[in-house]
Write a protein that holds these residues in place. Sequence first.
Motif, short mmCIF file in Angstrom:
data_model
loop_
_atom_site.label_atom_id
_atom_site.label_comp_id
_atom_site.label_asym_id
_atom_site.label_seq_id
_atom_site.Cartn_x
_atom_site.Cartn_y
_atom_site.Cartn_z
N ALA A 25 0.83 -1.21 0.00
CA ALA A 25 0.00 0.00 0.00
C ALA A 25 0.86 1.26 0.00
O ALA A 25 0.53 2.26 -0.65
CB ALA A 25 -0.94 -0.01 1.20
N GLU A 26 1.97 1.24 0.73
CA GLU A 26 2.94 2.33 0.73
C GLU A 26 4.19 1.86 0.00
O GLU A 26 4.93 1.01 0.49
CB GLU A 26 3.28 2.75 2.16
CG GLU A 26 2.12 3.36 2.91
CD GLU A 26 2.56 3.88 4.27
OE1 GLU A 26 3.25 4.93 4.33
OE2 GLU A 26 2.22 3.23 5.28
N ARG A 27 4.43 2.43 -1.16
CA ARG A 27 5.51 1.95 -2.03
C ARG A 27 6.86 1.89 -1.33
O ARG A 27 7.64 0.97 -1.54
CB ARG A 27 5.64 2.87 -3.25
CG ARG A 27 4.45 2.90 -4.18
CD ARG A 27 4.74 3.79 -5.36
NE ARG A 27 3.62 3.86 -6.29
CZ ARG A 27 3.76 4.01 -7.60
NH1 ARG A 27 4.96 4.10 -8.13
NH2 ARG A 27 2.71 4.07 -8.38
N ASP A 28 7.17 2.92 -0.57
CA ASP A 28 8.52 3.03 -0.01
C ASP A 28 8.70 2.27 1.31
O ASP A 28 9.73 2.39 1.96
CB ASP A 28 8.92 4.49 0.17
CG ASP A 28 7.97 5.28 1.05
OD1 ASP A 28 7.11 4.66 1.70
OD2 ASP A 28 8.09 6.52 1.07
N MET A 29 7.71 1.45 1.69
CA MET A 29 7.83 0.64 2.90
C MET A 29 8.26 -0.79 2.59
O MET A 29 8.29 -1.65 3.47
CB MET A 29 6.51 0.64 3.67
CG MET A 29 6.16 1.98 4.28
SD MET A 29 7.42 2.56 5.45
CE MET A 29 7.13 1.43 6.81
N CYS A 30 8.61 -1.05 1.34
CA CYS A 30 9.12 -2.38 1.01
C CYS A 30 10.53 -2.54 1.57
O CYS A 30 11.18 -1.57 1.98
CB CYS A 30 9.13 -2.58 -0.51
SG CYS A 30 10.34 -1.56 -1.37
N GLN A 31 11.01 -3.79 1.58
CA GLN A 31 12.36 -4.04 2.05
C GLN A 31 13.39 -3.59 1.00
O GLN A 31 13.12 -3.62 -0.20
CB GLN A 31 12.56 -5.52 2.37
CG GLN A 31 11.76 -6.01 3.55
CD GLN A 31 12.24 -7.36 4.03
OE1 GLN A 31 12.99 -7.48 4.99
NE2 GLN A 31 11.80 -8.41 3.35
N LEU A 32 14.55 -3.22 1.49
CA LEU A 32 15.66 -2.83 0.62
C LEU A 32 16.91 -3.55 1.10
O LEU A 32 17.35 -3.37 2.24
CB LEU A 32 15.88 -1.32 0.67
CG LEU A 32 17.06 -0.79 -0.16
CD1 LEU A 32 16.73 -0.88 -1.64
CD2 LEU A 32 17.40 0.65 0.22
N LEU A 33 17.47 -4.37 0.24
CA LEU A 33 18.72 -5.06 0.54
C LEU A 33 19.87 -4.17 0.11
O LEU A 33 19.93 -3.74 -1.04
CB LEU A 33 18.78 -6.40 -0.17
CG LEU A 33 19.94 -7.34 0.17
CD1 LEU A 33 19.56 -8.79 -0.10
CD2 LEU A 33 21.21 -7.01 -0.61
#
Length: 408
Positions: A25-33
């Motif tokens: 729902a919030e694009r920038d709340m995904c995980q980032l490796l």
Amino acid sequence: MTQDIRIEEYNYELPDSRIARFPLAERDMCQLLLRRPDGSLSTHLFKELPSLLPADSMLVYNNTKVINARLRFHKEGVGGQAGALIEVFCLEPHAPRDYARNFECEGAGGCSWVCFVGNSKRWKDTPLYLDVMVAGRTVRLKAERTGRQGNASIVSFTWTPEDVTFSQIIEAAGEIPIPPYLNRSSEKSDESDYQTVYSHIEGSVAAPTAGLHFTPRVLEAIDELGIPRRELTLHVGAGTFQPVKSDTIGEHEMHSEFISVGRGLIAELASATRRVVAVGTTSVRTLESLYHLGCMLAQGLQPDEVPQWYPYSDSHPDLSVSEAMGHLLAYLDATGSDRLIASTRIIIAPGYRYRVVKGMVTNFHQPQSTLLLLVSAFTGGDWKRMYDYALREGYRFLSYGDGSLLLS
């Protein structure tokens, strides 16, 4: 040799449950490796990206916009009933070949596209028609198959009334062509979800998906840190989903994609004062192709298209980035242009030497894909350890999945 690489060496087990079929729902709340230059790995949230970028970075992203490339026609059936469904998937302009001119075409002259045609055997020589509402008026779109190009068809479009553009028609009549591996139909939400927040140049049939995680607040945070943001254009073709079917990559034919880069960015690359971080494999391919187009000019060749294996040629000149960009700037001066328009078939695989890109933001790619080869080339063959880590840590994969920041 790079051409002898066996694609089976770039396979991994991707459970169906790890394929993200919808974005968060919030694009920038995904995980980032994060993969650091020393190879160490750590997990973050995408919204933390600005603080993870090196202070001397310049972020370069692809501003292409996905078009509603999938058109659904019905043959005329018996008794006025709808007949067989014929799906026409627009791949790239045929006439006019220039994207902007093609989208601006009006009904009298029409335009034509290279298209994949679903249920093709049911479409004989008769035209297909589709009625669509554009700005409160009914527009009748006519499609005729006029030729072949490889395994695709040339489809000619005309329409009445004539004072609307092809861009307006496909915006109203077409559907967003989400990736086939999502194994679902397009939904209304995909019209916004499958576009980056900075997209504005129409032409792609697939999104530069690493950019889907960006939000206005992430971009603002990057600006506040004084990290420049720059745009380029590569229109993503359907070939991006084409698997490598040959045993070795030397037998795989890369698809051609349109690129457009402004003089200002080329001049900045010539000065080589900042670390270039590319958003997505499309930006990576464009930036690296610029270097090779400059080298082609140094050899007296026209900078029309980077051949697939040109970077690996024994005759390839070993120029600095500044020298290669200098040739491009001189070419633009000579032609009186402020943009470089070309295309590229470049394949980036282990054995490739990166020239421009020092960091990349990218998603997690399909097994046995050319995009996985590109990541492997950048990480010195360390892709498997990175992907094993992501699978263990619960990352979501492919277009709507999580992201990574790779630094060299």
